[in-house]
Each structure stands twice: as C-alpha cells, then as structure tokens.
Design a protein around this motif. Structure first.
Motif, mmCIF file in Angstrom:
data_model
loop_
_atom_site.group_PDB
_atom_site.id
_atom_site.type_symbol
_atom_site.label_atom_id
_atom_site.label_comp_id
_atom_site.label_asym_id
_atom_site.label_seq_id
_atom_site.Cartn_x
_atom_site.Cartn_y
_atom_site.Cartn_z
ATOM 1 N N ILE A 255 0.848 -1.179 0.000
ATOM 2 C CA ILE A 255 0.000 0.000 0.000
ATOM 3 C C ILE A 255 0.890 1.238 0.000
ATOM 4 O O ILE A 255 1.931 1.268 0.679
ATOM 5 C CB ILE A 255 -0.966 -0.016 1.212
ATOM 6 C CG1 ILE A 255 -2.042 1.046 1.077
ATOM 7 C CG2 ILE A 255 -0.206 0.106 2.532
ATOM 8 C CD1 ILE A 255 -3.206 0.842 2.036
ATOM 9 N N THR B 294 -6.562 -8.424 2.487
ATOM 10 C CA THR B 294 -6.780 -6.995 2.353
ATOM 11 C C THR B 294 -5.755 -6.240 3.180
ATOM 12 O O THR B 294 -5.621 -6.482 4.383
ATOM 13 C CB THR B 294 -8.185 -6.594 2.828
ATOM 14 O OG1 THR B 294 -9.162 -7.318 2.083
ATOM 15 C CG2 THR B 294 -8.411 -5.096 2.627
ATOM 16 N N SER C 183 -4.545 -2.524 4.596
ATOM 17 C CA SER C 183 -5.103 -1.208 4.887
ATOM 18 C C SER C 183 -4.189 -0.499 5.878
ATOM 19 O O SER C 183 -3.304 -1.118 6.463
ATOM 20 C CB SER C 183 -6.518 -1.329 5.456
ATOM 21 O OG SER C 183 -6.500 -2.054 6.674
ATOM 22 N N ASP D 24 -0.232 5.024 -5.313
ATOM 23 C CA ASP D 24 -1.011 4.099 -6.134
ATOM 24 C C ASP D 24 -2.505 4.309 -5.896
ATOM 25 O O ASP D 24 -2.929 4.575 -4.768
ATOM 26 C CB ASP D 24 -0.630 2.653 -5.804
ATOM 27 C CG ASP D 24 0.791 2.319 -6.229
ATOM 28 O OD1 ASP D 24 1.683 2.328 -5.356
ATOM 29 O OD2 ASP D 24 0.989 2.078 -7.435
ATOM 30 N N VAL D 25 -3.283 4.136 -6.937
ATOM 31 C CA VAL D 25 -4.733 4.310 -6.824
ATOM 32 C C VAL D 25 -5.316 3.291 -5.857
ATOM 33 O O VAL D 25 -6.241 3.596 -5.081
ATOM 34 C CB VAL D 25 -5.387 4.181 -8.209
ATOM 35 C CG1 VAL D 25 -6.899 4.185 -8.090
ATOM 36 C CG2 VAL D 25 -4.914 5.312 -9.128
ATOM 37 N N SER D 26 -4.786 2.088 -5.890
ATOM 38 C CA SER D 26 -5.281 1.033 -5.008
ATOM 39 C C SER D 26 -4.116 0.139 -4.598
ATOM 40 O O SER D 26 -3.057 0.160 -5.229
ATOM 41 C CB SER D 26 -6.368 0.218 -5.715
ATOM 42 O OG SER D 26 -5.871 -0.328 -6.908
ATOM 43 N N LYS E 133 -5.440 -12.312 -4.044
ATOM 44 C CA LYS E 133 -6.475 -11.339 -4.398
ATOM 45 C C LYS E 133 -7.850 -11.862 -4.026
ATOM 46 O O LYS E 133 -8.178 -13.014 -4.284
ATOM 47 C CB LYS E 133 -6.425 -11.035 -5.895
ATOM 48 C CG LYS E 133 -5.324 -10.088 -6.305
ATOM 49 C CD LYS E 133 -5.393 -9.811 -7.806
ATOM 50 C CE LYS E 133 -4.302 -8.857 -8.235
ATOM 51 N NZ LYS E 133 -4.332 -8.609 -9.699
#
Length: 126
Positions: free
Chosen positions: A51, A69, A71, A55-57, A65
């Motif tokens: 992360i 997740t 965060s 980056d957009v995501s 995937k």
C-alpha cells in the motif's frame, strides 16, 4: 531510523481468518510505502501486498487477491493485513517492510524495501 513491529500471528484452521498488524515508529509518515511479505521454510521471501500514497489502489499477489486486504490507519501509524480463507500453504513467517524513498509506487520485490520488522509466525493447520 524507521522501526516496524508486527503482531497478530498464530495458529488458525484451514479456511479461517487472521489479522496482522504492523506498527511503525521513528518518523513514520503517510508517505511511506509499506509491503507485507511472507517466507515459508525452504522458500524465498514472497511479496503479497503493498500500500502506498501514490497508487490508486493496493497491489496484491495474484494468489491472494480477493482473500487478503491491506489497509492503513495513519493516526495509529499502523498497517494491517486481513487474511481470509487461509490455506495450509499460507504457513510462513510474515513480515512488513517499508521503502526508504517516500511517495514510492508499490512493488512486491523484497529487494525494493529497506526497513523490516522481525516477523510474526502464521500457521494454518487443523
């Protein structure tokens, strides 16, 4: 000097879930790029999620995937990795790592990272 400390590892049954935390200190800012890696016995270290502030995501290893997740909670200087539907093959030591270059794009290659935590053991077994 940036310091990273992982926690949250343990024993979980196949199909179960586990959440890991990586707490950063020593000048951490939201502009650091953070990656999660794992290393199973006899295998090379593998990048699984990243992360960044540019980056957009987040970026994920294809095989995780939809199940893992990543965060972050900036006020708490903490990056999380939520892992669902775990398989025995996920058994490994899990590390978080940071790049020294700020505002860097995500990469899943361990050689791109400069700061590492001590790791936390995750064991998936019945």
């Amino acid at each position: 000097q940036l310091q990273l400390v992982e926690s949250g590892g343990g024993l979980v049954q196949p199909g179960g879930s586990l959440g890991l935390s990586c707490v950063a200190s020593g000048g951490f800012t939201n502009y650091y790029t953070i990656g999660w890696f794992r290393q199973a016995p006899g295998k090379e270290r593998e990048g699984i999620a990243c992360i960044s502030s540019v980056d957009v995501s987040p970026v994920y290893l294809e095989s995780v995937k939809g199940r893992f997740t990543i965060s972050k909670d900036h006020p708490k200087n903490t990056v999380y990795l939520q892992m669902n539907r775990l398989e025995p093959e996920a058994t490994a030591i899990y590390y978080c790592a940071a790049k020294s270059k700020l505002r860097a794009k995500c990469m899943l290659s361990s050689s791109d990272y400069d700061y590492w935590g001590q790791g936390t053991q995750v064991t998936v077994s019945s």
